[in-house]
Design a protein around this motif. Structure first.
Motif, PDB file in Angstrom:
ATOM      1  N   THR A 148      -0.224   4.348  -0.438  1.00 31.17           N
ATOM      2  CA  THR A 148      -1.147   5.939  -0.241  1.00 31.17           C
ATOM      3  C   THR A 148      -0.348   6.817   0.708  1.00 31.17           C
ATOM      4  O   THR A 148      -0.488   7.972   0.445  1.00 31.17           O
ATOM      5  CB  THR A 148      -2.417   5.473  -0.039  1.00 31.17           C
ATOM      6  N   GLN A 149      -0.141   6.224   1.903  1.00 27.38           N
ATOM      7  CA  GLN A 149       0.766   6.976   2.869  1.00 27.38           C
ATOM      8  C   GLN A 149       2.138   6.387   3.137  1.00 27.38           C
ATOM      9  O   GLN A 149       2.184   5.301   4.046  1.00 27.38           O
ATOM     10  CB  GLN A 149      -0.085   7.066   3.987  1.00 27.38           C
ATOM     11  N   ASP A 186       0.706  -0.972   0.030  1.00 23.47           N
ATOM     12  CA  ASP A 186       0.027  -0.143   0.045  1.00 23.47           C
ATOM     13  C   ASP A 186       1.081   1.017   0.075  1.00 23.47           C
ATOM     14  O   ASP A 186       1.725   1.339   0.903  1.00 23.47           O
ATOM     15  CB  ASP A 186      -0.909   0.145   1.294  1.00 23.47           C
TER      16      ASP A 186
END
Length: 582
Positions: free
Chosen positions: A571-572, A569
């Motif tokens: 996204t951050q 992931d």
């Protein structure tokens, strides 16, 4: 201390509790264990065990809880209530379950435990609301009212500091909830009870509508021909009139109450007398007749003094009788137990002498055999341990030699890409070096503690890239232990993720962080590793597919060999999550 409304009327008793200026709570009157109730509860439990009826068994435990609660043995009462609760909760929502929660909430008051009192009252209310039962709702709302009305600052123990003082808005809220339920009740005394409480709360707020509610209480008791409660309600209403300046109405009502009191079987009942005296004190204070007010104060003090002496003498007498009774019962039980134990001991001794003779011979023979086996196994175990330690030592030295050779080779290289590849390979070998050192230095030969392994591994990666200032967060239990094979593959993965973070996430970052979390849920192991960088995207090849670096291929290979699944992931930062079955 349960606040559920019962069908017993209590007009003048409620008045007395409200108007006495000292505000002293009456001590509960404990009852001795009543044999007929104990026998009944015991019969219910025996029949339940015989018929394997769990519902009846729960009811038997509940009956025992009530009996011990009435006798003042609250700990035993709670134990029986909890036994009943464990059965009733499995059945789901029921009147019996809501009733049990209310009882346990009441014991929360007894033990000065605000958290228990509130928790069980809320559970009782939730069950009652799901069932839509007026009876259960009445009981639950009344308990919630009592909790919010109580001043917990006067109680002992560790209590939630945010909920100590009375919350009278909540008290009025729950009384309003109770009122329509009481109106639907076939028993008019339920409505008298809630009107009494509403009148009391409105009096506390100095709201004149309190008069209407207390007048309704008087009407109900009059219609039901409850003389004692009618007199109490009249005195209470007279005191309410005084609060709102209606002196003549109060005087007239007191006169009627005095006249009606003369028709009662026990007109000089002490609690009722005290209520009269308190109200007369208020009346004469209101009209400015201080002499007569003082006379009634003196009478009130005399009544209180007599009540105190009677309570003290009664308590001493009751304790003496209970002590003698318990003493005789204990002596009788002790004699019976001694006789039974004596007979049993004789039988046991005979059987023991026979058995010990047989066992003694067998034990001697078994001891000799087991001792020989023990010595032999000890020698083999010692040899195996030495061999494993020697093997680990040699592997460790060989890995360190390879790492040193790679270091020398890296120092001779001038091409940046080649040098980075050698350094990455050296870090991967360092994973095996750390793991081998943990095995060699530790007591376990086939497993390692994951937290220590991860800490040393990440620290070496950060030192290699000069990022010792990075904040590293470990969410790993110190007791989490994994096999060598699993530890090696997890180490390779974390090494790659930490290396990538040092290369792409931490440069120019004002507050770099790296987190590693490992946990097990049943037979599933989960690894999470994340940085707070800007994330990454795999570069694309000429045909449009995503290139896979050697590090990414290595991660995929390790996950595949663990028969696990993984995902990224970005996204951050970059977050990696993997799961596999242990």
């Amino acid at each position: 201390m349960s606040f559920s409304y019962s069908k017993k009327s209590f007009g003048w008793m409620f008045l007395l509790a409200f108007v006495l200026e000292e505000g002293r709570a009456q001590q509960p009157k404990f009852l001795p264990l009543q044999p007929h109730k104990v026998q009944w509860a015991n019969a219910v439990i025996k029949n339940a065990l015989k018929t394997k009826d769990t519902i009846q068994l729960a009811e038997g435990y509940y009956l025992y809880g009530k009996i011990y609660e009435a006798s003042g043995d609250y700990l035993t009462a709670k134990r029986y209530f909890m036994r009943s609760l464990r059965i009733q909760e499995k059945r789901g929502d029921s009147e019996e379950l809501a009733r049990l929660y209310t009882r346990l909430s009441g014991l929360g008051f007894t033990f000065y435990n605000y958290a228990d009192a509130l928790r069980y009252a809320q559970l009782s209310l939730a069950v009652a609301q799901r069932m839509g039962s007026d009876k259960a709702l009445l009981r639950a709302y009344a308990q919630m009212r009592g909790i919010h009305e109580t001043d917990w600052t006067r109680m002992e123990g560790k209590i939630n500091k945010n909920a100590l003082k009375p919350n009278y808005d909540s008290v009025l809220y729950y009384l309003r909830k109770i009122e329509p339920l009481a109106r639907r009740s076939p028993d008019p005394l339920e409505l008298a009870t809630v009107n009494n409480y509403l009148g009391n709360e409105l009096r506390r707020r100095n709201d004149p509508t309190a008069i209407v509610y207390i007048e309704n209480v008087l009407k109900i008791y009059t219609k039901q021909k409850k003389t004692a409660d009618q007199v109490g309600a009249m005195v209470y209403l007279a005191d309410t009139y005084l609060q709102f300046g209606q002196h003549q109405q109060a005087k007239h009502l007191l006169a009627k109450a005095t006249q009606l009191r003369g028709t009662m079987p026990s007109p000089n009942e002490q609690g009722l007398q005290s209520a009269f005296e308190v109200t007369y004190v208020h009346y004469y204070q209101a009209i400015g007749d201080w002499k007569r007010a003082f006379e009634h104060v003196e009478k009130l003090h005399e009544l209180e003094r007599n009540r105190f002496l009677a309570d003290r003498e009664g308590a001493a007498s009751r304790l003496s009788v209970e002590y003698e009774t318990e003493k005789k019962e204990a002596q009788l039980k002790s004699q019976q137990k001694e006789l039974a134990l004596s007979n049993e001991n004789q039988n046991i001794q005979r059987r023991f002498l026979i058995a010990i003779s047989v066992l003694l011979v067998g034990a001697v023979l078994a001891t000799v055999a087991f001792y020989r086996l023990y010595r032999k196994n000890q020698r083999i175990s010692r040899q195996n341990t030495e061999l494993v330690h020697e093997q680990n030592h040699r592997v460790k030295n060989n890995l360190q030699l390879v790492s040193s050779l790679l270091t020398l080779q890296s120092n001779r290289l001038t091409d940046a890409a080649a040098k980075n590849a050698v350094e990455d390979t050296q870090l991967r070998i360092e994973v095996m070096v750390i793991l081998q050192r943990k095995l060699y230095d530790g007591d376990h030969l086939t497993s390692v503690y994951l937290l220590e392994f991860m800490q040393e591994l990440v620290e070496i990666v950060l030192q290699t890239f000069s990022y010792e200032h990075v904040q590293v967060i470990y969410d790993i239990s110190p007791a989490l232990e994994v096999s060598i094979d699993h530890a090696l593959r997890i180490g390779f993965i974390v090494n790659e993720l930490a290396t990538n973070a040092c290369k792409y996430a931490f440069p120019d970052h004002p507050n770099p962080k790296f987190k590693v979390a490992c946990s097990t849920q049943g037979d599933v192991f989960e690894l999470k590793a994340a940085d707070n960088g800007k994330g990454f995207q795999l570069p694309k090849a000429a045909d449009g597919s995503k290139n896979k670096s050697f590090g990414m291929q290595l991660i995929q290979l390790q996950v595949k060999q663990l028969d696990g699944t993984y995902r990224f992931d970005t996204t951050q930062g970059t977050a990696f999550q993997m799961q596999f079955k242990v």
